[in-house]
Design a protein around this motif. Structure first.
Motif, PDB file in Angstrom:
ATOM      1  N   TRP A  91      -0.671  -1.474  -4.536  1.00 51.50           N
ATOM      2  CA  TRP A  91      -0.756  -2.228  -3.284  1.00 51.50           C
ATOM      3  C   TRP A  91      -0.741  -3.732  -3.566  1.00 51.50           C
ATOM      4  CZ3 TRP A  91       0.234   1.811  -0.717  1.00 51.50           C
ATOM      5  CH2 TRP A  91      -0.450   3.002  -0.904  1.00 51.50           C
ATOM      6  N   HIS A 169      -9.145  -0.902   3.419  1.00 56.33           N
ATOM      7  CA  HIS A 169      -8.261  -1.354   2.349  1.00 56.33           C
ATOM      8  C   HIS A 169      -8.883  -1.163   0.972  1.00 56.33           C
ATOM      9  CE1 HIS A 169      -5.418  -4.116   4.871  1.00 56.33           C
ATOM     10  NE2 HIS A 169      -5.350  -2.846   5.195  1.00 56.33           N
ATOM     11  N   CYS A 173      -7.842   5.170   3.408  1.00 53.92           N
ATOM     12  CA  CYS A 173      -6.405   5.407   3.347  1.00 53.92           C
ATOM     13  C   CYS A 173      -5.924   5.945   4.689  1.00 53.92           C
ATOM     14  CB  CYS A 173      -6.052   6.394   2.239  1.00 53.92           C
ATOM     15  SG  CYS A 173      -6.730   8.054   2.488  1.00 53.92           S
ATOM     16  N   ARG A 174      -4.630   5.855   4.898  1.00 55.94           N
ATOM     17  CA  ARG A 174      -3.973   6.477   6.050  1.00 55.94           C
ATOM     18  C   ARG A 174      -3.068   7.561   5.507  1.00 55.94           C
ATOM     19  NH1 ARG A 174       0.615   6.642   9.282  1.00 55.94           N
ATOM     20  NH2 ARG A 174       0.285   6.407  11.540  1.00 55.94           N
ATOM     21  N   THR A 175      -3.277   8.777   5.957  1.00 55.07           N
ATOM     22  CA  THR A 175      -2.516   9.908   5.443  1.00 55.07           C
ATOM     23  C   THR A 175      -1.832  10.649   6.589  1.00 55.07           C
ATOM     24  OG1 THR A 175      -4.371  11.454   5.610  1.00 55.07           O
ATOM     25  CG2 THR A 175      -4.166  10.195   3.566  1.00 55.07           C
ATOM     26  N   TYR A 195      -6.862   8.729   9.355  1.00 50.00           N
ATOM     27  CA  TYR A 195      -7.495   7.766   8.454  1.00 50.00           C
ATOM     28  C   TYR A 195      -8.706   8.412   7.801  1.00 50.00           C
ATOM     29  CZ  TYR A 195      -4.797   3.735  10.086  1.00 50.00           C
ATOM     30  OH  TYR A 195      -3.785   2.844  10.361  1.00 50.00           O
ATOM     31  N   PRO A 244      -1.610   0.785   7.407  1.00 48.38           N
ATOM     32  CA  PRO A 244      -1.643   1.232   6.008  1.00 48.38           C
ATOM     33  C   PRO A 244      -1.582   0.073   5.041  1.00 48.38           C
ATOM     34  CG  PRO A 244       0.550   1.510   6.919  1.00 48.38           C
ATOM     35  CD  PRO A 244      -0.318   1.062   8.062  1.00 48.38           C
TER      36      PRO A 244
END
Length: 246
Positions: A91, A169, A173-175, A195, A244
């Motif tokens: 990231w 962050h 996480c965003r899945t 999330y 994300p």
């Protein structure tokens, strides 16, 4: 702390040929102090008082979330402290946001990056990082109480989304999840975003869920340390304000 006049009078007695013992008995000042004044008359400057709350509250709310998730403070051997935030190499945008937040919270400080395997430690030296992050202390965060100071709580209350964004962050996480449903006798697959936030500290988890409730995001506890946001309207809010990592 003795003033300059007192120091000069004691040294004047010594200059008359008197012993440190006799001057100490007469003045009530220790021999060690008088001896040190012979080398340095002026008192050492005191450490300047810590700065007040950060002027950029928005950046601080985000940086506080990053610190509670993946940050630490280490003392420098020569004095002062290092703030370090761990950012995964995957990231690079997070590293940029972290650096920007640090420089906005404390303009003028230098920020550099220490490369580790799979991650980078975004690092900044400043004398008063513990004053800005009073959650600093010995041991791991999940092994000791984590409470916000009143001035920190005011910033989080004023900028809950930035605080949430920093926490996600760092430790979230965003899945995309999926499930199957039987429709007219046919099993179909459905995908939906979700999330997650994971932290071993119950106090930090509570700070996260309190902030979610403040902005009307519905959440569920997946297990003792995992928080899930899956309801469509709440995910939409998270997408609008967090999004994300990149």
């Amino acid at each position: 702390m003795y003033d300059i006049g007192t120091r000069k009078r004691a040294l004047a007695l010594v200059a008359q040929g008197r012993s440190l013992n006799s001057v100490s008995r007469e003045t009530g000042i220790s021999r060690a102090a008088i001896r040190s004044w012979q080398d340095r008359l002026e008192p050492l400057l005191r450490t300047p008082p810590p700065p007040g709350p950060p002027s950029d509250a928005l950046a601080y709310a985000y940086l506080l979330g990053l610190y509670l998730g993946d940050g630490c403070i280490r003392r420098h051997p020569g004095g002062g402290y290092y703030l370090r935030i761990a950012c995964a190499d995957a990231w690079p945008g997070l590293m940029r946001l972290c650096r920007e937040a640090i420089t906005r919270v404390r303009p003028g400080v230098r920020v550099h990056t220490l490369r580790k395997q799979g991650c980078a430690m975004v690092t900044s030296y400043h004398q008063h990082w513990p004053g800005l992050f009073p959650q600093h202390g010995p041991g791991k965060k999940h092994e000791r109480p984590i409470l916000l100071a009143p001035w920190q709580q005011e910033i989080v209350d004023a900028h809950p989304w930035e605080f949430i964004r920093g926490l996600v962050h760092s430790d979230g996480c965003r899945t995309t999840n999926w499930t199957t449903r039987l429709v007219h006798g046919e099993r179909r697959r459905y995908e939906y975003p979700r999330y997650f936030f994971t932290n071993l500290s119950e106090d930090i988890v509570r700070l996260f869920t309190d902030a979610l409730e403040r902005v009307h995001v519905e959440w569920k506890r997946a297990n003792n340390r995992n928080i899930s946001v899956a309801r469509k309207s709440s995910v939409a809010l998270m997408d609008a304000h967090v999004g994300p990592m990149h």
